[in-house]
Design a protein around this motif. Sequence first.
Motif, PDB file in Angstrom:
ATOM      1  N   LYS A  18      47.346  30.884  36.951  1.00 44.86           N
ATOM      2  CA  LYS A  18      46.610  31.986  37.557  1.00 44.86           C
ATOM      3  C   LYS A  18      47.230  33.310  37.093  1.00 44.86           C
ATOM      4  O   LYS A  18      48.438  33.471  37.110  1.00 44.86           O
ATOM      5  CB  LYS A  18      46.684  31.862  39.077  1.00 44.86           C
ATOM      6  CG  LYS A  18      45.882  32.897  39.829  1.00 44.86           C
ATOM      7  CD  LYS A  18      45.862  32.607  41.313  1.00 44.86           C
ATOM      8  CE  LYS A  18      47.187  33.010  41.924  1.00 44.86           C
ATOM      9  NZ  LYS A  18      47.193  33.025  43.369  1.00 44.86           N
ATOM     10  N   PHE A  22      45.556  37.792  40.621  1.00 47.09           N
ATOM     11  CA  PHE A  22      44.226  37.191  40.738  1.00 47.09           C
ATOM     12  C   PHE A  22      44.043  36.584  42.122  1.00 47.09           C
ATOM     13  O   PHE A  22      44.881  35.852  42.615  1.00 47.09           O
ATOM     14  CB  PHE A  22      44.032  36.113  39.675  1.00 47.09           C
ATOM     15  CG  PHE A  22      42.675  35.477  39.724  1.00 47.09           C
ATOM     16  CD1 PHE A  22      41.598  36.091  39.128  1.00 47.09           C
ATOM     17  CD2 PHE A  22      42.478  34.267  40.368  1.00 47.09           C
ATOM     18  CE1 PHE A  22      40.333  35.509  39.168  1.00 47.09           C
ATOM     19  CE2 PHE A  22      41.226  33.670  40.421  1.00 47.09           C
ATOM     20  CZ  PHE A  22      40.153  34.300  39.817  1.00 47.09           C
ATOM     21  N   PRO A  24      41.293  34.288  43.981  1.00 46.37           N
ATOM     22  CA  PRO A  24      40.060  33.522  43.781  1.00 46.37           C
ATOM     23  C   PRO A  24      38.962  33.852  44.788  1.00 46.37           C
ATOM     24  O   PRO A  24      37.776  33.705  44.488  1.00 46.37           O
ATOM     25  CB  PRO A  24      40.502  32.062  43.903  1.00 46.37           C
ATOM     26  CG  PRO A  24      41.884  32.077  44.434  1.00 46.37           C
ATOM     27  CD  PRO A  24      42.435  33.447  44.262  1.00 46.37           C
ATOM     28  N   GLY A  27      36.491  36.504  43.430  1.00 46.69           N
ATOM     29  CA  GLY A  27      35.613  36.177  42.299  1.00 46.69           C
ATOM     30  C   GLY A  27      35.766  37.195  41.180  1.00 46.69           C
ATOM     31  O   GLY A  27      36.874  37.475  40.738  1.00 46.69           O
ATOM     32  N   ILE A  28      34.621  37.766  40.748  1.00 44.37           N
ATOM     33  CA  ILE A  28      34.678  38.734  39.642  1.00 44.37           C
ATOM     34  C   ILE A  28      35.063  40.145  40.102  1.00 44.37           C
ATOM     35  O   ILE A  28      35.201  41.040  39.274  1.00 44.37           O
ATOM     36  CB  ILE A  28      33.334  38.797  38.877  1.00 44.37           C
ATOM     37  CG1 ILE A  28      32.207  39.277  39.783  1.00 44.37           C
ATOM     38  CG2 ILE A  28      33.020  37.460  38.246  1.00 44.37           C
ATOM     39  CD1 ILE A  28      30.919  39.582  39.033  1.00 44.37           C
ATOM     40  N   ARG A  29      35.245  40.354  41.390  1.00 47.82           N
ATOM     41  CA  ARG A  29      35.598  41.684  41.924  1.00 47.82           C
ATOM     42  C   ARG A  29      37.108  41.825  42.105  1.00 47.82           C
ATOM     43  O   ARG A  29      37.575  42.302  43.135  1.00 47.82           O
ATOM     44  CB  ARG A  29      34.880  41.918  43.239  1.00 47.82           C
ATOM     45  CG  ARG A  29      33.362  41.955  43.128  1.00 47.82           C
ATOM     46  CD  ARG A  29      32.777  42.022  44.491  1.00 47.82           C
ATOM     47  NE  ARG A  29      33.482  41.030  45.297  1.00 47.82           N
ATOM     48  CZ  ARG A  29      32.958  40.262  46.216  1.00 47.82           C
ATOM     49  NH1 ARG A  29      31.736  40.390  46.522  1.00 47.82           N
ATOM     50  NH2 ARG A  29      33.666  39.375  46.877  1.00 47.82           N
ATOM     51  N   GLN A  30      37.864  41.432  41.122  1.00 49.91           N
ATOM     52  CA  GLN A  30      39.319  41.501  41.196  1.00 49.91           C
ATOM     53  C   GLN A  30      39.786  42.958  41.238  1.00 49.91           C
ATOM     54  O   GLN A  30      39.140  43.851  40.670  1.00 49.91           O
ATOM     55  CB  GLN A  30      39.942  40.788  39.996  1.00 49.91           C
ATOM     56  CG  GLN A  30      39.627  39.316  39.930  1.00 49.91           C
ATOM     57  CD  GLN A  30      40.153  38.558  41.134  1.00 49.91           C
ATOM     58  OE1 GLN A  30      41.291  38.723  41.558  1.00 49.91           O
ATOM     59  NE2 GLN A  30      39.303  37.701  41.698  1.00 49.91           N
ATOM     60  N   THR A  31      40.904  43.204  41.912  1.00 51.65           N
ATOM     61  CA  THR A  31      41.446  44.562  41.995  1.00 51.65           C
ATOM     62  C   THR A  31      42.887  44.658  41.518  1.00 51.65           C
ATOM     63  O   THR A  31      43.354  45.747  41.208  1.00 51.65           O
ATOM     64  CB  THR A  31      41.380  45.083  43.446  1.00 51.65           C
ATOM     65  OG1 THR A  31      42.100  44.185  44.282  1.00 51.65           O
ATOM     66  CG2 THR A  31      39.949  45.220  43.925  1.00 51.65           C
ATOM     67  N   THR A  33      44.443  42.523  39.043  1.00 52.87           N
ATOM     68  CA  THR A  33      44.762  41.926  37.754  1.00 52.87           C
ATOM     69  C   THR A  33      44.962  43.040  36.731  1.00 52.87           C
ATOM     70  O   THR A  33      44.560  44.193  36.957  1.00 52.87           O
ATOM     71  CB  THR A  33      43.637  40.993  37.272  1.00 52.87           C
ATOM     72  OG1 THR A  33      42.456  41.774  37.110  1.00 52.87           O
ATOM     73  CG2 THR A  33      43.385  39.848  38.240  1.00 52.87           C
ATOM     74  N   ALA A  36      41.585  44.558  35.769  1.00 53.19           N
ATOM     75  CA  ALA A  36      40.992  45.389  36.823  1.00 53.19           C
ATOM     76  C   ALA A  36      41.714  46.722  36.947  1.00 53.19           C
ATOM     77  O   ALA A  36      41.079  47.769  37.113  1.00 53.19           O
ATOM     78  CB  ALA A  36      41.031  44.643  38.158  1.00 53.19           C
ATOM     79  N   SER A  39      40.731  48.913  33.978  1.00 52.62           N
ATOM     80  CA  SER A  39      39.353  49.403  34.129  1.00 52.62           C
ATOM     81  C   SER A  39      39.293  50.545  35.131  1.00 52.62           C
ATOM     82  O   SER A  39      38.618  51.552  34.909  1.00 52.62           O
ATOM     83  CB  SER A  39      38.435  48.273  34.592  1.00 52.62           C
ATOM     84  OG  SER A  39      38.324  47.298  33.595  1.00 52.62           O
TER      85      SER A  39
END
Length: 87
Positions: A18, A22, A24, A27-31, A33, A36, A39
């Motif tokens: 992992k 991360f 789980p 989902g795709i809304r990680q903050t 990582t 993230a 971005s």
Amino acid sequence: MSPYKLVPDPKLAPFAFKEPGFDPILGIRQTNTVGAILSNYIREEQKIDEKLGSVIDQIRTALNQPTTTPSETARQIIQVQRNQARQ
């Protein structure tokens, strides 16, 4: 920072890990990582760049306007500061 490359050992069974930060559940809304965080940094940098550009334009305008007295110059500086505070 020294770059590292993870290379799986073909003699060992496949493995997974992992990514730090991360979650789980998100989902795709990680903050938290690396992806993230980078971005978010890019979005924040763009916002700051826009704000600074606006303030710089206001300062240029204030400096290019002819002033007759020091008090008028002070009023222009105060106006720029007020506009900056609103943003």
